[in-house]
Design a protein around this motif. Structure first.
Motif, mmCIF file in Angstrom:
data_model
loop_
_atom_site.group_PDB
_atom_site.id
_atom_site.type_symbol
_atom_site.label_atom_id
_atom_site.label_comp_id
_atom_site.label_asym_id
_atom_site.label_seq_id
_atom_site.Cartn_x
_atom_site.Cartn_y
_atom_site.Cartn_z
ATOM 1 N N ALA A 15 0.829 -1.205 0.000
ATOM 2 C CA ALA A 15 0.000 0.000 0.000
ATOM 3 C C ALA A 15 0.864 1.257 0.000
ATOM 4 N N VAL A 16 1.917 1.262 0.783
ATOM 5 C CA VAL A 16 2.834 2.404 0.820
ATOM 6 C C VAL A 16 3.524 2.547 -0.525
ATOM 7 N N TYR A 17 3.954 1.430 -1.079
ATOM 8 C CA TYR A 17 4.647 1.395 -2.355
ATOM 9 C C TYR A 17 3.733 1.926 -3.468
ATOM 10 N N ALA A 18 2.468 1.542 -3.464
ATOM 11 C CA ALA A 18 1.525 1.980 -4.497
ATOM 12 C C ALA A 18 1.195 3.461 -4.372
ATOM 13 N N ALA A 19 1.262 3.995 -3.161
ATOM 14 C CA ALA A 19 0.922 5.402 -2.953
ATOM 15 C C ALA A 19 2.019 6.333 -3.459
ATOM 16 N N GLN A 20 3.224 5.833 -3.623
ATOM 17 C CA GLN A 20 4.327 6.652 -4.088
ATOM 18 C C GLN A 20 4.462 6.523 -5.600
ATOM 19 N N ASP A 21 5.014 7.555 -6.220
ATOM 20 C CA ASP A 21 5.203 7.559 -7.657
ATOM 21 C C ASP A 21 6.551 6.917 -7.983
ATOM 22 N N VAL A 22 6.536 5.615 -8.269
ATOM 23 C CA VAL A 22 7.766 4.874 -8.528
ATOM 24 C C VAL A 22 7.858 4.578 -10.026
ATOM 25 N N PRO A 23 8.995 4.911 -10.638
ATOM 26 C CA PRO A 23 9.159 4.643 -12.074
ATOM 27 C C PRO A 23 9.272 3.149 -12.347
ATOM 28 N N PRO A 24 9.194 2.763 -13.621
ATOM 29 C CA PRO A 24 9.345 1.342 -13.970
ATOM 30 C C PRO A 24 10.722 0.818 -13.554
ATOM 31 N N ALA A 25 10.826 -0.484 -13.403
ATOM 32 C CA ALA A 25 12.081 -1.100 -12.966
ATOM 33 C C ALA A 25 13.162 -0.964 -14.031
ATOM 34 N N GLN A 26 14.381 -0.735 -13.552
ATOM 35 C CA GLN A 26 15.557 -0.719 -14.418
ATOM 36 C C GLN A 26 16.403 -1.931 -14.066
ATOM 37 N N ASP A 27 16.978 -2.566 -15.073
ATOM 38 C CA ASP A 27 17.832 -3.724 -14.837
ATOM 39 C C ASP A 27 19.211 -3.276 -14.365
ATOM 40 N N TYR A 28 19.726 -3.971 -13.358
ATOM 41 C CA TYR A 28 21.070 -3.701 -12.856
ATOM 42 C C TYR A 28 22.083 -4.360 -13.779
ATOM 43 N N HIS A 29 23.179 -3.664 -14.035
ATOM 44 C CA HIS A 29 24.284 -4.204 -14.818
ATOM 45 C C HIS A 29 25.531 -4.221 -13.945
ATOM 46 N N TYR A 30 26.296 -5.286 -14.026
ATOM 47 C CA TYR A 30 27.486 -5.446 -13.199
ATOM 48 C C TYR A 30 28.389 -4.214 -13.319
ATOM 49 N N GLY A 31 28.801 -3.680 -12.177
ATOM 50 C CA GLY A 31 29.679 -2.519 -12.142
ATOM 51 C C GLY A 31 28.950 -1.189 -12.182
ATOM 52 N N GLN A 32 27.639 -1.219 -12.314
ATOM 53 C CA GLN A 32 26.844 0.008 -12.377
ATOM 54 C C GLN A 32 26.933 0.752 -11.046
ATOM 55 N N ALA A 33 27.228 2.048 -11.098
ATOM 56 C CA ALA A 33 27.292 2.864 -9.877
ATOM 57 C C ALA A 33 25.872 3.224 -9.448
ATOM 58 N N LEU A 34 25.562 2.978 -8.183
ATOM 59 C CA LEU A 34 24.229 3.272 -7.660
ATOM 60 C C LEU A 34 24.333 4.320 -6.560
ATOM 61 N N ASP A 35 23.385 5.225 -6.538
ATOM 62 C CA ASP A 35 23.308 6.268 -5.508
ATOM 63 C C ASP A 35 22.123 5.907 -4.613
ATOM 64 N N ILE A 36 22.365 5.101 -3.584
ATOM 65 C CA ILE A 36 21.295 4.638 -2.698
ATOM 66 C C ILE A 36 21.452 5.308 -1.349
ATOM 67 N N ARG A 37 20.488 6.171 -1.017
ATOM 68 C CA ARG A 37 20.496 6.801 0.299
ATOM 69 C C ARG A 37 19.690 5.973 1.295
ATOM 70 N N ARG A 38 18.546 5.443 0.818
ATOM 71 C CA ARG A 38 17.651 4.700 1.715
ATOM 72 C C ARG A 38 16.871 3.678 0.899
ATOM 73 N N VAL A 39 16.768 2.464 1.430
ATOM 74 C CA VAL A 39 15.964 1.426 0.789
ATOM 75 C C VAL A 39 14.529 1.587 1.279
ATOM 76 N N VAL A 40 13.617 1.803 0.351
ATOM 77 C CA VAL A 40 12.199 2.000 0.677
ATOM 78 C C VAL A 40 11.494 0.661 0.775
ATOM 79 N N GLN A 41 11.768 -0.221 -0.181
ATOM 80 C CA GLN A 41 11.178 -1.566 -0.163
ATOM 81 C C GLN A 41 12.253 -2.564 -0.564
ATOM 82 N N PRO A 42 12.732 -3.371 0.395
ATOM 83 C CA PRO A 42 13.756 -4.362 0.051
ATOM 84 C C PRO A 42 13.175 -5.466 -0.829
#
Length: 80
Positions: A15-42
């Motif tokens: 319900a929390v996840y649906a209430a937020q405006d989350v873009p479509p999923a992006q595929d992770y690629h090995y070595g990709q740099a990620l800027d993660i401040r906080r995990v909203v839904q593990p």
């Protein structure tokens, strides 16, 4: 009892996840740099084997992202 609690938590998270405006999923690629401040839904790792899972996270600018990546499930028991 644990299954009932887990189901309730999953429903609340959905319900929390649906209430937020989350873009479509992006595929992770090995070595990709990620800027993660906080995990909203593990990622849900309630399975056995390897499959694609999704995680929702917030970057340092406060933008939400959904990332899809392969992961090994945690519920294999005594299987090899």
């Amino acid at each position: 009892m644990k299954a009932l609690i887990a189901l309730g938590c999953l429903a609340f998270t959905g319900a929390v996840y649906a209430a937020q405006d989350v873009p479509p999923a992006q595929d992770y690629h090995y070595g990709q740099a990620l800027d993660i401040r906080r995990v909203v839904q593990p990622a849900d790792l309630g399975f056995c084997g390897i499959r694609d899972v999704e995680m929702v996270y917030e970057d340092s600018a406060g933008q939400l992202h959904r990332l899809r990546y392969p992961a090994w499930g945690l519920f294999c028991g005594n299987e090899n």
